[in-house]
Scaffold this active site. Structure first.
Site, PDB file in Angstrom:
ATOM      1  N   ARG A  39      14.709   5.271  25.800  1.00  9.39           N
ATOM      2  CA  ARG A  39      14.134   4.076  26.232  1.00  9.39           C
ATOM      3  C   ARG A  39      14.137   4.309  27.782  1.00  9.39           C
ATOM      4  NH1 ARG A  39      14.981  -1.762  24.721  1.00  9.39           N
ATOM      5  NH2 ARG A  39      14.776  -1.006  22.771  1.00  9.39           N
ATOM      6  N   SER A 141      10.948  -2.866  22.776  1.00  9.40           N
ATOM      7  CA  SER A 141      11.375  -4.120  22.237  1.00  9.40           C
ATOM      8  C   SER A 141      11.049  -5.186  23.272  1.00  9.40           C
ATOM      9  CB  SER A 141      12.709  -4.083  21.987  1.00  9.40           C
ATOM     10  OG  SER A 141      13.209  -5.152  21.518  1.00  9.40           O
ATOM     11  N   ASP A 302      11.530  -7.964  16.187  1.00  6.02           N
ATOM     12  CA  ASP A 302      12.856  -7.638  15.296  1.00  6.02           C
ATOM     13  C   ASP A 302      13.845  -8.714  15.591  1.00  6.02           C
ATOM     14  OD1 ASP A 302      13.456  -6.669  17.783  1.00  6.02           O
ATOM     15  OD2 ASP A 302      14.394  -4.728  17.120  1.00  6.02           O
ATOM     16  N   ARG A 303      13.558  -9.840  16.763  1.00  7.40           N
ATOM     17  CA  ARG A 303      14.423 -10.767  17.087  1.00  7.40           C
ATOM     18  C   ARG A 303      13.879 -12.090  16.968  1.00  7.40           C
ATOM     19  NH1 ARG A 303      18.517  -8.358  21.179  1.00  7.40           N
ATOM     20  NH2 ARG A 303      18.524  -6.403  20.995  1.00  7.40           N
ATOM     21  N   LYS A 414      17.559  -5.574  12.253  1.00 14.79           N
ATOM     22  CA  LYS A 414      17.186  -6.807  12.269  1.00 14.79           C
ATOM     23  C   LYS A 414      15.539  -6.983  12.197  1.00 14.79           C
ATOM     24  CE  LYS A 414      17.581  -5.922  17.127  1.00 14.79           C
ATOM     25  NZ  LYS A 414      18.004  -4.591  17.141  1.00 14.79           N
TER      26      LYS A 414
END
Length: 588
Positions: A39, A141, A302-303, A414
Site C-alpha cells: 500500500r 480501498s 468491502d466495507r 469482508k
C-alpha cells in the site's frame, strides 16, 4: 532505456535538480510487502507503486507460488482491480493488473483477469469458486486518491498470513530484474491462458448470496426506501444487482458519486468510516426522495456504513459495533428460524476481532452457539473461518469494528455488497413489524446486555516515544509490573499480545498469536470495562478501543455512558499521558 516515459521524466527531473532529499523519497527504501500486501502512493521509484515495482512484486509472488503449488500451471490465479489512476505517473489499477497478468502468463500460468472493475470481495470469491491457487486485488480501498495497493489471497480464499508475507517478500528481493517482455502486456490479449471471469462471477456470486435471502415476499412489498452511495468507487452496479437478486426495489444512487472517479471530487477522504462528511450528499438525496436508510460503501466495496433517519428528523450513523450487533442478531435469528442447515447449534460459530465489541459473545452465551475472537483484521477471521468450515462447522458471521462484515460463507473476507443487501432485507423485515433499526438495536441490548463502545487514537511520529509509552505500562510500579489501577478504576486482568502474557490463563500465556513487532495490551477492569491500546500497522497512530459490557437488565444507558467516558479519560490521563509524550489528539 525507458519503459514508462512519465516516471522516467519525473526521475530525470529530480536528477537534473540534484536534489538528494527528493531522490531519497523515490529510491530511499523499497515498499515493504506485508500480510496486507503493498500500500503506497503511485509514482516513480522503488518506494512507490508503478509499473516496475508491480512487475518486481509479481515476479516474486509468481516464483513463491511455483514453489508452493506443483499444479499452479493447471489451476492458475485470479486478478481484479478498482478504478484508481494517477495521471502524473501513468499508473492505474487496470494497468497494474494487466502487468501482473502478463508476468504470470509469461510463465505458463493461467490467469483469470476481470475485464472490468470489481469489488474486492469478488477476488476471494473467485479463488474459492474456481479452486485457484491465489488471488490479487489491485486497490487501495478507502485510502487517499494518490495511493494504490496490491492485496493477496491464498488458495483457501482468505488473505495471506505469516509466514507467506515473509516468503513472498524474500522472493521479490530475489527477482528484481524484469523478465523479457515484462512490459509488453499486449501479448496477453491473444494468449489462450487469459480468461475473463467477469460474466461467470456476476452470475454465480449473486446466486450464492441469495442463500442469505429469507424474506423475498416482504422485500417485494416493502415501501421502505434506501439511498446508496459508492463514494466514486466500484460499488454502484453491484449493489443494484444485489437488490435485484433479493427482489428489493433498487436503491436511489447518489448521482454525483455513483460513477467511478479516481479523483474522488466530492469528499476529502473517500472513507465512510469518517462518518457524516462523506454522507453529506446522501443525506440530501434521502431527504429529497423520502428515504429512511442510507447504505454507503467504501471505494472498493468491502466495507459498509449505515445511517437511519430517526423520529426526531436527525440522522443516526451506526458504528461498526452497532451494525455488527444488528447483523449478528439478524443472521442468527434467520439461521434459527429458516435455515435448512441440519447442524446442531453446538456446530455454529461467529467471530469478531479482539478490538471489536463483545456483543456476539453475549448473544452466543445466551443462545448456545460458539463465539471466538481473533487478532485484528479480516485475514485472521477469514483463515479461522476456513479452518472451522473444514471441520464441518457453520460460520454464520464475522465482523470488525472498522465497518467490515462477512455475512456469507462464499466470501472469506469482508464484503460490503452482501452486507448492504442483507441490511436492507433486515430493515424491510423490521419495518413490516413497525420497528426501526435503532429500536431493534435497543431490543438486542435489552435482551443480551448493553455494550457501549468508544474508540479513538493519538498521533505520534516518534517510534521511540511509542516504545517508551508501552515500556512504561509493562514496568508501571517497578520492573515487570503492569498497572493495578487506572485512576479510580481497578484493573482485574491484563493480556499483552506483544509479549504473550495473559494474567487470566492458568499458565499466564496468551492463547492468541503474539507479535513482537507491534504493540498491543488489553486491560480488563473490575467494573466490566475492557480497553485495548495498540499501534497501527499502516499509520503513525496509537489507537485505543474501550467497551463497557453490562449484564442484561441494567438499562440505565446514560449512567453506563458516563462511566465509560470517565474510564476513557482516566486511560488517556494515566496510560497515554499526552502532555508528557507530546501526543497529538484525533481531530474531528
Amino acid at each position: 532505456y525507458q519503459q514508462n516515459p512519465k516516471t522516467y521524466t519525473i526521475v530525470k527531473q529530480v536528477l537534473a535538480e540534484g536534489n538528494a532529499g527528493e531522490l531519497q523519497k523515490y529510491f530511499g527504501s523499497r515498499m515493504e510487502f506485508g500480510t496486507a500486501g503493498l500500500r503506497a502512493a503511485m509514482g516513480a521509484g522503488i518506494s512507490h507503486m508503478n509499473d516496475l515495482t508491480i512487475i518486481q512484486t509479481t515476479q516474486g509472488f509468481c516464483r513463491y507460488l511455483e514453489k508452493n503449488f506443483s499444479d499452479l500451471k493447471k489451476r492458475g490465479i485470479v486478478i481484479g482491480f478498482d478504478a484508481r489512476a494517477d495521471l502524473s505517473s501513468g499508473g492505474s489499477s487496470k494497468r497494474f493488473a494487466r502487468l501482473a497478468a502478463n508476468t504470470f502468463i509469461s510463465q505458463g500460468v493461467p490467469v483469470y483477469l476481470f475485464s472490468d472493475i470489481v469489488p474486492t470481495p469478488f477476488v476471494p470469491y473467485t479463488v474459492t469458486h474456481l479452486k485457484l491457487c491465489a488471488g490479487i486485488m489491485v486497490t487501495a480501498s478507502h485510502n487517499p486518491k494518490q495511493d494504490n495497493g496490491y492485496k493477496v489471497y491464498w488458495e483457501n480464499g482468505a488473505q495471506i498470513i505469516s509466514p507467506h508475507d515473509k516468503g513472498i517478500s524474500q522472493a521479490i528481493e530475489e527477482n528484481q530484474e524484469p523478465w523479457p517482455q515484462a512490459w509488453d502486456d499486449k501479448v496477453i490479449d491473444s494468449s489462450p491462458l487469459l480468461h475473463d471471469p467477469y460474466a461467470m462471477v456476476n452470475k454465480e456470486y449473486f446466486k450464492d448470496i441469495q442463500k442469505q435471502c429469507f424474506y423475498r415476499n416482504i422485500n417485494k412489498e416493502t415501501n421502505l426506501k434506501f439511498v446508496h452511495t459508492s463514494v466514486h468507487g466500484v460499488g454502484h452496479k453491484f449493489v443494484q444487482l444485489a437488490f435485484k437478486a433479493f427482489d428489493l426495489s433498487p436503491p436511489f444512487a447518489v448521482p454525483e458519486q455513483k460513477d467511478p472517479d479516481p479523483d474522488f471530487p466530492t469528499v476529502k477522504y473517500p472513507n465512510p468510516e469518517e462518518g457524516k462528511g462523506v454522507l453529506t450528499l446522501s443525506f440530501a438525496l434521502a431527504e429529497k426522495d423520502g428515504a429512511r436508510i442510507i447504505l454507503a460503501n467504501d471505494p472498493d466495496a468491502d466495507r459498509l456504513a449505515v445511517a437511519e433517519k430517526q423520529e426526531s428528523g436527525e440522522w443516526k450513523v451506526f458504528s461498526g459495533n452497532e451494525l455488527g450487533a444488528l447483523l449478528g442478531w439478524w443472521i442468527f435469528t434467520c439461521w434459527k428460524n429458516n435455515s435448512r442447515d441440519t447442524r446442531a447449534i453446538k456446530d455454529v460459530y461467529m467471530l469478531s476481532s479482539t478490538v471489536s465489541s463483545k456483543i456476539l459473545r453475549a448473544i452466543a452465551l445466551k443462545e448456545g452457539f460458539h463465539f471466538e475472537e481473533t487478532l485484528t483484521g479480516f485475514k485472521w477471521m477469514g483463515n479461522r473461518a476456513k479452518q472451522l468450515m473444514d471441520q464441518g462447522k457453520a460460520v454464520l458471521f464475522a465482523f470488525e469494528e472498522a465497518i467490515g462484515y462477512m455475512c456469507c460463507p462464499a466470501v472469506l473476507d469482508k464484503d460490503g455488497v452482501s452486507a448492504a443487501v442483507i441490511t436492507a432485507e433486515m430493515a424491510s423485515f423490521l419495518a413490516s413489524r413497525n420497528l426501526s433499526l435503532s429500536q431493534q438495536l435497543k431490543a438486542v441490548y435489552d435482551e443480551y446486555g448493553f455494550h457501549i463502545t468508544k474508540a479513538s487514537y493519538f498521533i505520534c511520529h516518534d517510534p521511540k516515544v511509542i516504545q517508551q509509552l508501552f515500556d512504561n505500562l509493562r514496568n508501571f510500579d517497578g520492573k515487570n509490573t503492569y498497572p493495578k489501577s487506572c485512576g479510580r478504576f481497578k484493573v482485574s486482568g491484563i493480556r499483552d499480545l506483544t509479549t504473550g502474557y495473559d494474567s487470566s490463563q492458568p499458565d499466564q500465556k496468551a492463547i492468541l498469536p503474539t507479535s513482537k513487532s507491534s504493540q498491543m495490551i488489553t486491560f480488563t477492569f473490575a467494573n466490566g470495562g475492557v480497553a485495548t491500546m495498540r499501534t497501527s500497522g499502516t499509520e503513525p497512530k496509537i489507537k485505543y478501543y474501550s467497551e463497557l459490557c453490562a449484564p442484561p437488565g441494567n438499562s440505565d444507558v446514560e449512567q453506563l455512558k458516563k462511566e465509560l467516558d470517565e474510564l476513557v479519560s482516566a486511560l488517556e490521563k494515566h496510560f497515554f499521558q499526552p502532555e508528557k509524550n507530546k501526543l497529538q489528539r484525533k481531530t474531528e
